[in-house]
Write a protein that holds these residues in place. Structure first.
Motif, PDB file in Angstrom:
ATOM      1  N   GLU A  88       0.814  -1.213   0.000  1.00  0.00           N
ATOM      2  CA  GLU A  88       0.000   0.000   0.000  1.00  0.00           C
ATOM      3  C   GLU A  88       0.850   1.266   0.000  1.00  0.00           C
ATOM      4  OE1 GLU A  88      -3.517   0.637   0.034  1.00  0.00           O
ATOM      5  OE2 GLU A  88      -3.376  -1.356  -0.862  1.00  0.00           O
ATOM      6  N   ILE A  89       2.069   1.180   0.495  1.00  0.00           N
ATOM      7  CA  ILE A  89       2.963   2.337   0.376  1.00  0.00           C
ATOM      8  C   ILE A  89       3.274   2.617  -1.091  1.00  0.00           C
ATOM      9  CG2 ILE A  89       5.298   3.160   0.866  1.00  0.00           C
ATOM     10  CD1 ILE A  89       5.126   1.793   3.559  1.00  0.00           C
ATOM     11  N   LYS A  90       3.543   1.549  -1.850  1.00  0.00           N
ATOM     12  CA  LYS A  90       3.799   1.720  -3.281  1.00  0.00           C
ATOM     13  C   LYS A  90       2.546   2.207  -4.007  1.00  0.00           C
ATOM     14  CE  LYS A  90       7.484  -1.710  -3.536  1.00  0.00           C
ATOM     15  NZ  LYS A  90       8.015  -2.908  -4.222  1.00  0.00           N
ATOM     16  N   VAL A  91       1.388   1.669  -3.624  1.00  0.00           N
ATOM     17  CA  VAL A  91       0.132   2.111  -4.241  1.00  0.00           C
ATOM     18  C   VAL A  91      -0.091   3.591  -3.975  1.00  0.00           C
ATOM     19  CG1 VAL A  91      -2.382   1.841  -4.174  1.00  0.00           C
ATOM     20  CG2 VAL A  91      -0.922  -0.173  -4.195  1.00  0.00           C
ATOM     21  N   TYR A  92       0.275   4.053  -2.797  1.00  0.00           N
ATOM     22  CA  TYR A  92       0.083   5.474  -2.473  1.00  0.00           C
ATOM     23  C   TYR A  92       0.910   6.363  -3.394  1.00  0.00           C
ATOM     24  CZ  TYR A  92       0.004   9.820   0.166  1.00  0.00           C
ATOM     25  OH  TYR A  92      -0.141  11.145   0.530  1.00  0.00           O
ATOM     26  N   PHE A  93       2.161   5.981  -3.651  1.00  0.00           N
ATOM     27  CA  PHE A  93       2.992   6.793  -4.529  1.00  0.00           C
ATOM     28  C   PHE A  93       2.489   6.743  -5.972  1.00  0.00           C
ATOM     29  CE2 PHE A  93       6.072   6.283  -1.031  1.00  0.00           C
ATOM     30  CZ  PHE A  93       6.433   7.606  -0.865  1.00  0.00           C
ATOM     31  N   VAL A  94       2.018   5.577  -6.410  1.00  0.00           N
ATOM     32  CA  VAL A  94       1.432   5.485  -7.747  1.00  0.00           C
ATOM     33  C   VAL A  94       0.206   6.390  -7.842  1.00  0.00           C
ATOM     34  CG1 VAL A  94       0.308   3.940  -9.390  1.00  0.00           C
ATOM     35  CG2 VAL A  94       2.335   3.178  -8.162  1.00  0.00           C
ATOM     36  N   LEU A 182      -8.390  10.734   3.860  1.00  0.00           N
ATOM     37  CA  LEU A 182      -9.122   9.940   4.854  1.00  0.00           C
ATOM     38  C   LEU A 182      -9.635   8.639   4.254  1.00  0.00           C
ATOM     39  CD1 LEU A 182     -10.136  10.026   7.797  1.00  0.00           C
ATOM     40  CD2 LEU A 182     -12.240  11.065   6.946  1.00  0.00           C
ATOM     41  N   THR A 183     -10.128   8.698   3.025  1.00  0.00           N
ATOM     42  CA  THR A 183     -10.636   7.487   2.376  1.00  0.00           C
ATOM     43  C   THR A 183      -9.523   6.492   2.118  1.00  0.00           C
ATOM     44  OG1 THR A 183     -12.385   8.776   1.307  1.00  0.00           O
ATOM     45  CG2 THR A 183     -11.893   6.620   0.383  1.00  0.00           C
ATOM     46  N   PHE A 184      -8.385   6.967   1.606  1.00  0.00           N
ATOM     47  CA  PHE A 184      -7.278   6.056   1.296  1.00  0.00           C
ATOM     48  C   PHE A 184      -6.777   5.355   2.545  1.00  0.00           C
ATOM     49  CE2 PHE A 184      -2.872   4.894   0.683  1.00  0.00           C
ATOM     50  CZ  PHE A 184      -2.876   4.294  -0.568  1.00  0.00           C
ATOM     51  N   PHE A 185      -6.517   6.102   3.618  1.00  0.00           N
ATOM     52  CA  PHE A 185      -5.931   5.488   4.801  1.00  0.00           C
ATOM     53  C   PHE A 185      -6.959   4.685   5.595  1.00  0.00           C
ATOM     54  CE2 PHE A 185      -2.730   8.754   3.936  1.00  0.00           C
ATOM     55  CZ  PHE A 185      -1.590   7.963   4.014  1.00  0.00           C
ATOM     56  N   TYR A 186      -8.240   4.996   5.455  1.00  0.00           N
ATOM     57  CA  TYR A 186      -9.258   4.137   6.069  1.00  0.00           C
ATOM     58  C   TYR A 186      -9.271   2.770   5.387  1.00  0.00           C
ATOM     59  CZ  TYR A 186     -13.770   2.410   7.661  1.00  0.00           C
ATOM     60  OH  TYR A 186     -14.767   1.634   8.202  1.00  0.00           O
ATOM     61  N   CYS A 187      -9.209   2.767   4.063  1.00  0.00           N
ATOM     62  CA  CYS A 187      -9.129   1.486   3.341  1.00  0.00           C
ATOM     63  C   CYS A 187      -7.822   0.766   3.658  1.00  0.00           C
ATOM     64  CB  CYS A 187      -9.253   1.729   1.842  1.00  0.00           C
ATOM     65  SG  CYS A 187     -10.835   2.402   1.312  1.00  0.00           S
TER      66      CYS A 187
END
Length: 328
Positions: A88-94, A182-187
């Motif tokens: 998910e760290i990589k997904v966040y940067f993408v 908020l949505t990203f980190f909740y998921c």
């Protein structure tokens, strides 16, 4: 360090292939999103991170393969947490790179990223659960109940990924920054915790798995997924006119709320109205280890109380000595 017991090599290989394939594809996304000298630096950082990830994965995967045929899923939970944390760290940067591109982002690559996550993440969870390797669950009915429960977990994972994917797929009107974060980190938190809760329920049940007692995950799923995701989708649809909201998954959440609520009510009514003989076989089976342990101290006083006949025999042996004393 104690060496692990013999591991299931096909299971280890399958889990490693799923993990490394998803990581490699996300690395390709990260490298292709950067151009010029920055591309080389990103490639070096990604390769160093993958080497460190492989070193840790080498030890965790062996222990996961060693516990496949047992009731334990401790290392499976560690591997899941470690994998989702890095992925998910990589997904966040993408996702941030797609957001920076704006309208120039390729819709096809965004959809491909969604498909990638929706295949590899549920696939790894099913592999770590390893229902088909649970030889200690002999009744076919219990195994099918467990399989149906894991199916609900997979559907919940797809529900979470659908909400997360709506952040990087093309949209007409952008959401506020605080809503997106908020949505990203909740998921992100749900992907980390909820599958681990499901695996821990299987591990805590032990060999005598009783599916109707595994209620922690359905309760958390009812609140954290079915209720809150309806609010998230409804809020995005009403306030921000988000056309990417999945009406099918909103219908799934409504049906899941109704079905799970009815199941909880029926289970509670069954516990209140069920006669004692109906629960007797299960209670006896659960109490077998305790009764066998209690039987040992109860039997010890019986063996200690046996010596009184020996005392009587000793008294009888002293009787022949008295006539000898009278003759002298």
């Amino acid at each position: 360090m104690v060496p692990p017991p013999p591991s299931n090599k096909p299971h280890v290989c399958l889990s490693c292939v799923l993990i490394m394939s998803s990581m490699a594809l996300l690395d390709a996304y990260l490298v292709e999103q950067n151009q010029g000298p920055r591309k080389v630096g990103v490639c070096i950082m990604v390769m160093v991170g993958d080497v460190c990830f492989l070193i840790v994965l080498r030890y965790i995967a062996v222990w996961v393969g060693a516990e496949v045929r047992t009731a334990k899923r401790g290392y499976a939970m560690i591997l899941w947490f470690f994998y989702v944390f890095v992925l998910e760290i990589k997904v966040y940067f993408v996702y941030q790179n797609y957001k920076a591109e704006g309208d120039r982002a390729d819709a096809l690559t965004c959809k491909a990223l969604t498909v990638l996550l929706s295949v590899f993440i549920p696939g790894l969870y099913v592999t770590l659960a390893a229902i088909d390797h649970m030889e200690y669950v002999r009744p076919l009915k219990k195994r099918e109940e467990l399989r149906s429960r894991l199916f609900w977990v997979v559907v919940d994972l797809l529900d979470i990924l659908d909400i997360q994917a709506s952040l990087w797929e093309p949209q007409r009107k952008g959401l506020p920054l605080w809503v997106e974060g908020l949505t990203f980190f909740y998921c992100y938190i749900l992907l980390l915790i909820l599958p681990c809760v499901s695996l821990s329920e299987i591990s805590m049940q032990g060999v005598n798995i009783v599916p109707h007692k595994m209620l922690l995950y359905p309760i958390l799923s009812l609140v954290a997924i079915n209720f809150i995701t309806i609010l998230i989708r409804g809020g995005n649809m009403v306030f921000y006119r988000d056309i990417r909201v999945s009406g099918i998954l909103m219908g799934k959440n409504v049906l899941a709320i109704v079905l799970k609520t009815c199941s909880f009510v029926q289970y509670r009514r069954h516990l209140q109205e069920a006669p004692t003989p109906a629960l007797a076989p299960e209670l006896q089976r659960d109490a077998m280890p305790q009764s066998s342990r209690v039987a040992v101290p109860v039997a010890m006083p019986m063996t200690v109380s046996m010596p009184p006949p020996q005392v009587v025999i000793q008294d009888l042996t002293t009787l022949p000595e008295e006539p000898e004393l009278e003759e002298t």
